[in-house]
Write an enzyme that holds these catalytic residues in place. Structure first.
Site, mmCIF file in Angstrom:
data_model
loop_
_atom_site.group_PDB
_atom_site.id
_atom_site.type_symbol
_atom_site.label_atom_id
_atom_site.label_comp_id
_atom_site.label_asym_id
_atom_site.label_seq_id
_atom_site.Cartn_x
_atom_site.Cartn_y
_atom_site.Cartn_z
ATOM 1 N N ASP A 30 8.503 34.172 -34.401
ATOM 2 C CA ASP A 30 7.645 33.056 -34.002
ATOM 3 C C ASP A 30 6.767 32.693 -35.184
ATOM 4 O O ASP A 30 6.403 33.550 -35.990
ATOM 5 C CB ASP A 30 6.780 33.438 -32.790
ATOM 6 C CG ASP A 30 6.356 32.214 -32.001
ATOM 7 O OD1 ASP A 30 6.888 32.004 -30.901
ATOM 8 O OD2 ASP A 30 5.504 31.443 -32.506
ATOM 9 N N THR A 86 10.204 22.015 -26.892
ATOM 10 C CA THR A 86 10.664 20.636 -27.107
ATOM 11 C C THR A 86 9.756 19.725 -26.264
ATOM 12 O O THR A 86 10.213 19.110 -25.299
ATOM 13 C CB THR A 86 12.136 20.474 -26.675
ATOM 14 O OG1 THR A 86 12.305 21.043 -25.358
ATOM 15 C CG2 THR A 86 13.085 21.158 -27.623
ATOM 16 N N THR A 121 15.735 23.245 -24.268
ATOM 17 C CA THR A 121 16.273 22.088 -23.554
ATOM 18 C C THR A 121 16.229 20.887 -24.495
ATOM 19 O O THR A 121 15.152 20.466 -24.914
ATOM 20 C CB THR A 121 15.422 21.815 -22.293
ATOM 21 O OG1 THR A 121 15.438 22.999 -21.500
ATOM 22 C CG2 THR A 121 15.959 20.641 -21.509
ATOM 23 N N PHE A 149 18.265 28.525 -17.691
ATOM 24 C CA PHE A 149 17.914 28.125 -16.320
ATOM 25 C C PHE A 149 16.934 29.088 -15.656
ATOM 26 O O PHE A 149 16.739 29.013 -14.446
ATOM 27 C CB PHE A 149 19.193 28.003 -15.469
ATOM 28 C CG PHE A 149 20.048 26.843 -15.889
ATOM 29 C CD1 PHE A 149 19.872 25.592 -15.307
ATOM 30 C CD2 PHE A 149 20.992 26.975 -16.889
ATOM 31 C CE1 PHE A 149 20.635 24.496 -15.705
ATOM 32 C CE2 PHE A 149 21.758 25.884 -17.304
ATOM 33 C CZ PHE A 149 21.585 24.645 -16.707
ATOM 34 N N ASN A 210 17.591 19.848 -13.484
ATOM 35 C CA ASN A 210 16.139 19.722 -13.285
ATOM 36 C C ASN A 210 15.777 18.407 -12.609
ATOM 37 O O ASN A 210 14.881 18.354 -11.766
ATOM 38 C CB ASN A 210 15.403 19.851 -14.626
ATOM 39 C CG ASN A 210 15.185 21.317 -14.984
ATOM 40 O OD1 ASN A 210 15.544 22.205 -14.209
ATOM 41 N ND2 ASN A 210 14.608 21.575 -16.130
ATOM 42 N N GLY A 259 5.193 20.225 -11.103
ATOM 43 C CA GLY A 259 4.541 20.343 -12.417
ATOM 44 C C GLY A 259 5.334 21.301 -13.274
ATOM 45 O O GLY A 259 6.541 21.472 -13.088
ATOM 46 N N CYS A 262 8.767 22.026 -17.433
ATOM 47 C CA CYS A 262 10.149 21.544 -17.468
ATOM 48 C C CYS A 262 10.383 20.261 -16.671
ATOM 49 O O CYS A 262 10.785 19.249 -17.250
ATOM 50 C CB CYS A 262 11.091 22.640 -16.994
ATOM 51 S SG CYS A 262 11.130 24.031 -18.127
ATOM 52 N N ARG A 330 0.970 24.154 -17.660
ATOM 53 C CA ARG A 330 1.441 22.894 -18.257
ATOM 54 C C ARG A 330 1.849 21.913 -17.158
ATOM 55 O O ARG A 330 2.629 22.246 -16.286
ATOM 56 C CB ARG A 330 2.612 23.175 -19.214
ATOM 57 C CG ARG A 330 2.157 23.893 -20.473
ATOM 58 C CD ARG A 330 3.304 24.212 -21.396
ATOM 59 N NE ARG A 330 4.092 25.335 -20.951
ATOM 60 C CZ ARG A 330 5.117 25.862 -21.644
ATOM 61 N NH1 ARG A 330 5.461 25.343 -22.801
ATOM 62 N NH2 ARG A 330 5.787 26.895 -21.180
HETATM 63 N N1 LIG Z 1 9.461 27.679 -19.535
HETATM 64 C C1 LIG Z 1 10.546 27.600 -18.775
HETATM 65 O O1 LIG Z 1 10.533 27.984 -17.603
HETATM 66 C C2 LIG Z 1 11.830 27.063 -19.334
HETATM 67 C C3 LIG Z 1 13.015 27.228 -18.606
HETATM 68 C C4 LIG Z 1 14.211 26.741 -19.136
HETATM 69 C C5 LIG Z 1 14.196 26.074 -20.359
HETATM 70 N N2 LIG Z 1 13.018 25.906 -21.041
HETATM 71 C C6 LIG Z 1 13.080 25.233 -22.333
HETATM 72 O O2 LIG Z 1 13.041 26.235 -23.358
HETATM 73 C C7 LIG Z 1 12.306 25.761 -24.499
HETATM 74 C C8 LIG Z 1 11.141 26.693 -24.797
HETATM 75 O O3 LIG Z 1 10.268 26.636 -23.678
HETATM 76 P P1 LIG Z 1 9.076 27.681 -23.502
HETATM 77 O O4 LIG Z 1 8.481 27.420 -22.169
HETATM 78 O O5 LIG Z 1 9.567 29.055 -23.834
HETATM 79 O O6 LIG Z 1 8.090 27.172 -24.660
HETATM 80 P P2 LIG Z 1 6.795 27.888 -25.230
HETATM 81 O O7 LIG Z 1 5.907 26.798 -25.668
HETATM 82 O O8 LIG Z 1 6.301 28.907 -24.246
HETATM 83 O O9 LIG Z 1 7.340 28.694 -26.487
HETATM 84 C C9 LIG Z 1 7.795 28.098 -27.643
HETATM 85 C C10 LIG Z 1 7.514 29.049 -28.802
HETATM 86 O O10 LIG Z 1 8.151 28.539 -29.962
HETATM 87 C C11 LIG Z 1 7.303 28.798 -31.058
HETATM 88 N N3 LIG Z 1 7.671 27.898 -32.161
HETATM 89 C C12 LIG Z 1 7.536 26.556 -32.222
HETATM 90 N N4 LIG Z 1 8.001 26.086 -33.400
HETATM 91 C C13 LIG Z 1 8.467 27.171 -34.079
HETATM 92 C C14 LIG Z 1 9.055 27.339 -35.341
HETATM 93 N N5 LIG Z 1 9.279 26.298 -36.160
HETATM 94 N N6 LIG Z 1 9.394 28.593 -35.736
HETATM 95 C C15 LIG Z 1 9.175 29.649 -34.916
HETATM 96 N N7 LIG Z 1 8.596 29.539 -33.705
HETATM 97 C C16 LIG Z 1 8.254 28.322 -33.287
HETATM 98 C C17 LIG Z 1 5.916 28.570 -30.517
HETATM 99 O O11 LIG Z 1 4.922 29.188 -31.335
HETATM 100 C C18 LIG Z 1 6.033 29.193 -29.130
HETATM 101 O O12 LIG Z 1 5.678 30.564 -29.147
HETATM 102 C C19 LIG Z 1 11.904 24.326 -24.159
HETATM 103 O O13 LIG Z 1 12.869 23.453 -24.652
HETATM 104 C C20 LIG Z 1 11.914 24.316 -22.629
HETATM 105 O O14 LIG Z 1 12.136 23.044 -22.118
HETATM 106 C C21 LIG Z 1 11.845 26.398 -20.557
#
Ligand SMILES: NC(=O)c1ccc[n+]([C@@H]2O[C@H](COP(=O)([O-])OP(=O)(O)OC[C@H]3O[C@@H](n4cnc5c(N)ncnc54)[C@H](O)[C@@H]3O)[C@@H](O)[C@H]2O)c1
Length: 438
Positions: A30, A86, A121, A149, A210, A259, A262, A330
């Protein structure tokens, strides 16, 4: 196998940890050094049940490590999973800068053939863009789409026991296909879980899922408004239609609007992607509009109860996370509800078992945050329930009544609808439900 997972948020951290638990060697990367620092001390930056123990167990076994150094992490790995955020841009499109940035770095520093797995995503067409981006690499780089998912609050179970594993792979990318098969083998013992398709279909499958779930929620929320008008009960309707196996009972709960990180962003991104292609996805667009409109229902109901004058009213909120089992706020309905209440001049005092610190970052000292749910009720003119945490399911209603100035309850999740609260002297309202007369 050796893997690296880039992004240690809700998805990346669960992905990396669960793969480590199946015996792979995983480096989680990260860019947020403080996050990595905490993880190296087995401190989990998010709340997800069971994750802390699993991280510690696998890190101590030497299978799971954390780093900020992508350059070293990519060396010698078989698969690199991109799980960075994203977030939505102002036009609704997904911001892909982190995905592209990471892909470029991976290709620049990989010292061998590599498979990049897009777990974030991302809109349809992203896989092709990333594949073009890596075309000049010195080594063979194959890009796979593998949208995630998992559900926050049950993420480990979802990851370890998936309903399906969607994999988009280009024809001819046999190495990618083989490595994906191997890495998912422990989660796919029945060999029936992986659904293979082309990357474009995989990308769209995630948005379709979704949006369809969000659509069901928006439809029930709209129906709830009609129910209140005509004396119907949205819960009975849910049972009635949900028992049809073609429909099923899930995601049919009326509430304060969907909310989370996603649904809101993915519905908007799907609409924006389609527009870019000259196509109007009207159902998806309406799903979002209904949700936005529905967010003001708490304030509308409270205004009606207090004759349009909410100024100075003390409103207690139970539940800030967008759903139980997570600290994620969020796009939580609690945020817009609090904003509306503050605009009306209310005093807001709120409780949540896990999300207090996150909401403090958003509102600072504009609202009172308390560690004890009952503390929030002292002198309150109304209690609004927004997240159905288990600890709110069976509260001491005598105590609630004693503490409140006026015993008004607005149950945004319909969890107390059968409790005959009017018989206990409360003014009770849910969402689209008929409360039995005392
Ligand atoms: N949260 C969910 O329930 C969920 C479920 C399915 C899919 N998703 C998708 O998965 C993806 C991630 O979601 P999330 O909720 O885990 O996000 P998040 O914001 O919790 O985590 C993202 C992480 O990526 C890190 N990051 C960003 N840019 C970076 C880089 N250049 N190098 C290294 N690290 C970097 C950030 O510091 C952060 O820790 C999104 O596209 C989301 O839509 C999320």
């Amino acid at each position: 196998m050796r893997l690296c997972v880039i992004g240690t948020g809700y998805v990346g951290l669960v992905t990396g940890t669960c793969f480590a638990a199946t015996g792979q060697r995983v480096i989680c990367v990260d860019k947020d050094a403080s996050k990595v620092d905490r993880l190296q001390r087995y401190e989990i930056p998010i709340y997800e049940s069971g994750l802390g123990e699993l991280v510690e167990e696998n890190a101590q076994a030497g299978r799971l490590t954390f780093s900020t150094d992508l350059v070293s992490a990519v060396r010698d790995v078989d698969l690199a999973f991109i799980a960075v955020g994203t977030p939505p841009k102002t036009d609704g499109e997904a911001d892909l800068s982190a995905v592209f940035g990471v892909a470029q770095e991976l290709v620049k520093h990989a010292n061998h053939d590599l498979v990049i797995v897009l777990k974030s995503t991302v809109p349809v067409g992203t896989n092709a863009q990333v594949q073009r981006l890596v075309a000049d690499a010195k080594h063979d780089v194959q890009v796979v789409s593998n949208p995630e998912f998992l559900k926050e609050g049950g993420a480990i179970n979802d990851f370890m026991y998936p309903d399906r594993i969607i994999v988009g792979v280009r024809s001819g990318h046999e190495r990618a296909r083989r490595l994906i098969n191997r890495v998912y083998h422990p989660l796919n013992l029945s060999s029936t879980k992986i659904v293979w398709m082309n990357p474009e279909s995989a990308e769209l499958t995630k948005y379709a899922a979704n949006t369809m779930l969000a659509m069901r929620i928006s439809f029930m929320n709209e129906l709830a408004v009609l129910c209140e008008e005509v004396g119907a009960d949205v819960q009975s309707i849910r049972h009635g239609v949900g028992s049809d196996p073609r429909i099923g009972p899930q995601f049919l709960h009326a509430g304060p609007g969907y909310g989370g990180s996603c649904f809101p962003k993915d519905v908007k991104a799907l609409v924006a992607t389609a527009r870019r292609h000259g196509i109007e996805l009207e159902l998806a667009d309406a799903t979002n509009r209904v949700n936005v409109r529905h967010r003001s229902f708490v304030v509308r109901k409270l205004k009606r109860r207090f004759e349009n004058n909410l100024a100075g009213k003390r409103i207690a909120i139970w539940g800030l996370a967008f759903k139980p089992g997570t600290d994620d706020i969020r796009e939580s309905p609690s945020i817009t509800t609090i904003e509306f209440l503050l605009d009306e001049g209310c005093e807001v005092v709120a409780h949540d078992p896990e999300a207090i610190e996150n909401i403090r970052e958003t509102f600072g000292d504009k609202i009172d945050l308390v560690d004890d749910a009952y503390e929030a009720l002292k002198g309150a003119d109304a209690l609004v329930l927004l997240t159905e945490w288990r600890e709110y399911q069976y509260p001491e209603f005598d105590r609630i009544k004693e503490l409140m100035r006026t015993p008004v309850i607005l149950d945004g999740r319909n969890i107390w609808v059968t409790y005959r609260l009017t018989e206990q002297g409360f003014e009770y309202e849910g969402v689209g439900v008929q409360v039995a007369a005392s």
